[in-house]
Scaffold this motif. Sequence first.
Motif, PDB file in Angstrom:
ATOM      1  N   LEU A   3      71.262  55.951  56.611  1.00 56.95           N
ATOM      2  CA  LEU A   3      70.022  55.477  55.991  1.00 56.95           C
ATOM      3  C   LEU A   3      68.840  55.586  56.941  1.00 56.95           C
ATOM      4  O   LEU A   3      67.709  55.839  56.515  1.00 56.95           O
ATOM      5  CB  LEU A   3      70.181  54.032  55.516  1.00 56.95           C
ATOM      6  CG  LEU A   3      71.019  53.833  54.252  1.00 56.95           C
ATOM      7  CD1 LEU A   3      71.162  52.352  53.928  1.00 56.95           C
ATOM      8  CD2 LEU A   3      70.397  54.576  53.078  1.00 56.95           C
ATOM      9  N   HIS A   4      69.090  55.389  58.229  1.00 54.03           N
ATOM     10  CA  HIS A   4      68.014  55.569  59.210  1.00 54.03           C
ATOM     11  C   HIS A   4      67.570  57.027  59.269  1.00 54.03           C
ATOM     12  O   HIS A   4      66.405  57.315  59.550  1.00 54.03           O
ATOM     13  CB  HIS A   4      68.482  55.113  60.594  1.00 54.03           C
ATOM     14  CG  HIS A   4      68.637  53.620  60.720  1.00 54.03           C
ATOM     15  ND1 HIS A   4      67.610  52.744  60.453  1.00 54.03           N
ATOM     16  CD2 HIS A   4      69.699  52.863  61.080  1.00 54.03           C
ATOM     17  CE1 HIS A   4      68.033  51.502  60.639  1.00 54.03           C
ATOM     18  NE2 HIS A   4      69.300  51.539  61.019  1.00 54.03           N
ATOM     19  N   SER A  51      66.504  58.038  54.032  1.00 50.63           N
ATOM     20  CA  SER A  51      66.373  56.856  53.173  1.00 50.63           C
ATOM     21  C   SER A  51      66.600  57.179  51.705  1.00 50.63           C
ATOM     22  O   SER A  51      66.703  56.269  50.877  1.00 50.63           O
ATOM     23  CB  SER A  51      64.993  56.228  53.358  1.00 50.63           C
ATOM     24  OG  SER A  51      63.969  57.147  53.017  1.00 50.63           O
ATOM     25  N   ASN A  52      66.677  58.461  51.328  1.00 46.44           N
ATOM     26  CA  ASN A  52      66.947  58.860  49.941  1.00 46.44           C
ATOM     27  C   ASN A  52      68.446  58.979  49.639  1.00 46.44           C
ATOM     28  O   ASN A  52      68.807  59.370  48.532  1.00 46.44           O
ATOM     29  CB  ASN A  52      66.287  60.211  49.628  1.00 46.44           C
ATOM     30  CG  ASN A  52      64.792  60.088  49.455  1.00 46.44           C
ATOM     31  OD1 ASN A  52      64.292  59.043  49.071  1.00 46.44           O
ATOM     32  ND2 ASN A  52      64.069  61.149  49.757  1.00 46.44           N
ATOM     33  N   TYR A 101      73.455  53.399  50.489  1.00 41.58           N
ATOM     34  CA  TYR A 101      73.149  52.050  50.011  1.00 41.58           C
ATOM     35  C   TYR A 101      74.372  51.422  49.372  1.00 41.58           C
ATOM     36  O   TYR A 101      74.695  50.250  49.602  1.00 41.58           O
ATOM     37  CB  TYR A 101      71.999  52.103  48.998  1.00 41.58           C
ATOM     38  CG  TYR A 101      70.659  52.447  49.592  1.00 41.58           C
ATOM     39  CD1 TYR A 101      69.975  51.542  50.402  1.00 41.58           C
ATOM     40  CD2 TYR A 101      70.064  53.684  49.340  1.00 41.58           C
ATOM     41  CE1 TYR A 101      68.739  51.862  50.945  1.00 41.58           C
ATOM     42  CE2 TYR A 101      68.825  54.008  49.877  1.00 41.58           C
ATOM     43  CZ  TYR A 101      68.171  53.093  50.680  1.00 41.58           C
ATOM     44  OH  TYR A 101      66.948  53.411  51.225  1.00 41.58           O
TER      45      TYR A 101
END
Length: 485
Positions: A404-405, A408-409, A414
């Motif tokens: 994610l870092h 973020s897409n 997630y």
Amino acid sequence: MKLKWAIIFAFILGMMLPSASALAANTFESNYTYDFWGNSQKSLPAFELVNSIDGSSMGDIPLGSVDDVYVSSDRIFLVDSTESRIDVFDMDLKFLVSIKLIRDDAGKIMVNPETNQQLMLNKPEGVYLNESSNELFIADTEAGRIVVLDGSTYAYRRTIEKPENMVGVTQFKPSKIVVDKDGQISVVVQGSYEGIIQLNHDGTFNRYFGLNKPRVNLVDYFWKSIASNQQKQKMKKIFAPSFNNLTFDSEGLIYATTFDASAQNKVFRFNSKGENVLLQNGYFPVIGDLHTGGVIEKKSQFVDVAVSQFGVYALLDKTMGRIFLYNFEGDLMNIFGGAGNLKGDLKDPTAIAWAGDQLIVTDKTFSAAYLFQPTEFGQAALDAERQYYNGKWEQAGAEYEHTLHLNSNYDIAYTGVGRNYLMRDMSEEAMYYFELGNSRGYYSKAYNEYRNLFIQHNFMWLVIPFVLAAFALLYSEFRYNRKNS
């Protein structure tokens, strides 16, 4: 009147063609994925080209084509059907040996006693090294046989031709082949509608395996339901679509692909009964591209599948020359590659295989095999899936946070972080991440857990109002009865 008809025609044409914004939304970069709504989203590259095998890799030996690849623990086998040859390389892509003429244990070329000619391969299309028995199986397609060699010396061991007890109408022209640890041989024959051929270790026929269901045409189904027996005999018969490739996963189950347009599914994971148990829990079924960015949509045609030791599988698309990465759950991880004329592009892709965490992809037109290694983002994504597959939730959660870092897409991350919180009974935090990842199934599980925990922790506060209300009701009844008594 002419102006009126021109306006009407322009309106109809505009309704039929996709809008400019829709075309722009479906114009892809070389690395992308799809979100919950089916829109393409740019992504960091998961793999990058680092090396290749081509004609210059073998000195004076010409490389006609590359039709299949198999990677063992220490070697890479490439099938060249044009030159009727198997080329062997080490893991550093250094050329070792070429197999065309079949030799005995003494190294002498064997001779066919019937034709008095040298025994050699004839346009093979598949190869598989069974490391448990140390035997190299070659699908010698044009000769209609399987040639078995010693896995170390490549000396002749035996030939498997069409079994005498083989039933059905399928011609025995092996194209792709795999062998399990017990010696059972599974063979794909191009164009066969009876399924994957399974042979015993001694070459005798065992069974046809794996059902590939065709799509049902409702119109044809209606007419056949009311047709007489004579009419049914004259109608076109519907055959099961054929498979085009297969491989094993770490659990010994067979993955197979088909690009037959009449098939209900494109990718299969068969259990021992021949039932498709492939998980498809992602946003969309495992079908490849949802859009191809043009006026005429081109559906993905998978020519091969490669499965890692931790359930991540790569699908090779012949239509657009792309590679699709899916995890064990069926989530689309990344799409990369494409058709073109540059090094690393694909013109006529034929096969794909894992070499550790790297991927080897072959192309028939370019007569080359490309080695792709994971980028920082790709390695983090693979490590996260590896930890999750092996049940290491906290390590998987940390790797998902790392991805994610970097990107973020990346919706899967997630969901991965949310699963880690859910395993640790942190339902509220899990709900937050599941919502970000549009994972509605897991969100429902987290919400149910959150609701149960809330009731457990606040049970007294929920019960007290009911107790007070019951007490007030009883007291009012008591006072009413006392007053009227």
